[in-house]
Scaffold this active site. Structure first.
Site, PDB file in Angstrom:
ATOM      1  N   HIS A 127      -4.318   3.459   8.084  1.00 38.55           N
ATOM      2  CA  HIS A 127      -3.540   3.419   9.306  1.00 38.55           C
ATOM      3  C   HIS A 127      -2.232   4.185   9.150  1.00 38.55           C
ATOM      4  CE1 HIS A 127      -2.117   0.035   6.938  1.00 38.55           C
ATOM      5  NE2 HIS A 127      -3.190  -0.652   7.214  1.00 38.55           N
ATOM      6  N   GLU A 167       0.847  -1.184   0.000  1.00 38.80           N
ATOM      7  CA  GLU A 167       0.000   0.000   0.000  1.00 38.80           C
ATOM      8  C   GLU A 167       0.883   1.235   0.000  1.00 38.80           C
ATOM      9  OE1 GLU A 167      -2.379  -0.483   3.499  1.00 38.80           O
ATOM     10  OE2 GLU A 167      -0.788   0.102   4.852  1.00 38.80           O
TER      11      GLU A 167
END
Length: 289
Positions: free
Chosen positions: A246, A208
């Site tokens: 996150h 990611e």
């Protein structure tokens, strides 16, 4: 075979609050060899027949536990990790999220000296289907097979695995690395273990935005990995400077963008899927399915 854990791994659970208690029971039901729980003030009690101790040291001395999964609240997680390592635990799986980066950085230095591996923090854990699951992954979607899965995204791991399982491609070991900026084991550590696992025939790395771990993995694959590797990068629409999901998923500079990661992976000979479904197609091509 599998990496890091198997049916014989002796696991203890640190932190038996609401979440720890629930997931400890889930791990026991899956077949994980839970030998001890650790929770101050609950020593001398039992969970599903498993003894609970007040300290990690007592738990290891009495049960020979070798792996710990951590559900301790963030303010106390640093001490709990170090207590496990100093007691002789060789693998700590930290599910806890929100541990301060400085705490983790300090922990890693001491763990390196003690020879203890850390999965996470902010990790869903890992699972070797049919053998053991350590963490919070939903065991029902996993199937034993030849594909190793390493993912920075916890929940996306489940979608990738679900698609692989539905297509008949089971997993040797699936790992959620953890989504924080500073974590223990990284892609390269897991890739090296999967390379030496005779039952792993191919690997999926799910990345990611943010950081450079995927770029580091691409270079490592080219130099050290002989097995086919397939990549997948999420966050292609993420605006620069905005945290997505996150703490580790934030673009700071061009190297952290999804486009940059995809380019580097492909430049190093790693095919990159455009969708989760495309991962299955690429794995099928690699394994001749």
């Amino acid at each position: 075979m599998s990496i890091l854990i198997n049916r014989h791994s002796r696991v203890m659970v640190q932190g038996l609050g609401r979440d720890g208690y629930f997931h400890a029971k889930e791990m026991i039901a899956y077949g994980t060899n839970i030998v001890a729980g650790v929770h101050p003030g609950k020593g001398g009690t039992y969970l599903e027949g498993v003894p609970i101790f007040n300290t990690a040291q007592e738990a290891v001395e009495e049960t020979d536990a070798e792996c710990s999964v951590l559900f301790v609240p963030a303010p106390f997680a640093e001490d709990a990790i170090l207590a496990a390592a100093n007691a002789g635990i060789n693998l700590v799986v930290a599910v806890t999220e929100g541990i301060p980066v400085l705490d983790v950085s300090g922990v890693l230095m001491e763990l390196n000296e003690l020879g203890t591996r850390l999965v996470g923090p902010n990790s869903p854990g890992l699972i070797s289907p049919g053998e053991s699951k350590v963490g919070i992954m939903p065991g029902g979607i996993f199937k034993r097979g030849p594909v190793g899965v390493i993912s920075r995204s916890g929940t996306l791991t489940y979608e990738v695995v679900n698609q692989l399982t539905a297509a008949g491609f089971g997993q040797s070991t699936a790992i959620g690395m953890g989504g924080d900026p500073v974590i223990g084991m990284k892609y390269n550590d897991y890739l090296a273990l999967l390379e030496n696992d005779e039952d792993t025939e191919a690997v999926v790395i799910v990345g990611e935005i943010g950081g450079s771990d995927e770029q580091d993995a691409a270079a490592f694959v080219k130099e050290h990995i002989t097995k086919p590797v397939v990549g997948y990068i999420v966050g292609r629409s993420a605006p620069p400077g905005k945290r997505m999901g996150h703490a580790g998923a934030i673009v700071e500079g061009a190297s952290g963008t999804a486009a940059a990661k995809v380019e580097v992976l492909r430049d190093h000979g790693i095919p990159v899927a455009d969708t989760v479904e495309h991962i299955v197609k690429l794995i099928s091509e690699k394994l001749g399915g």
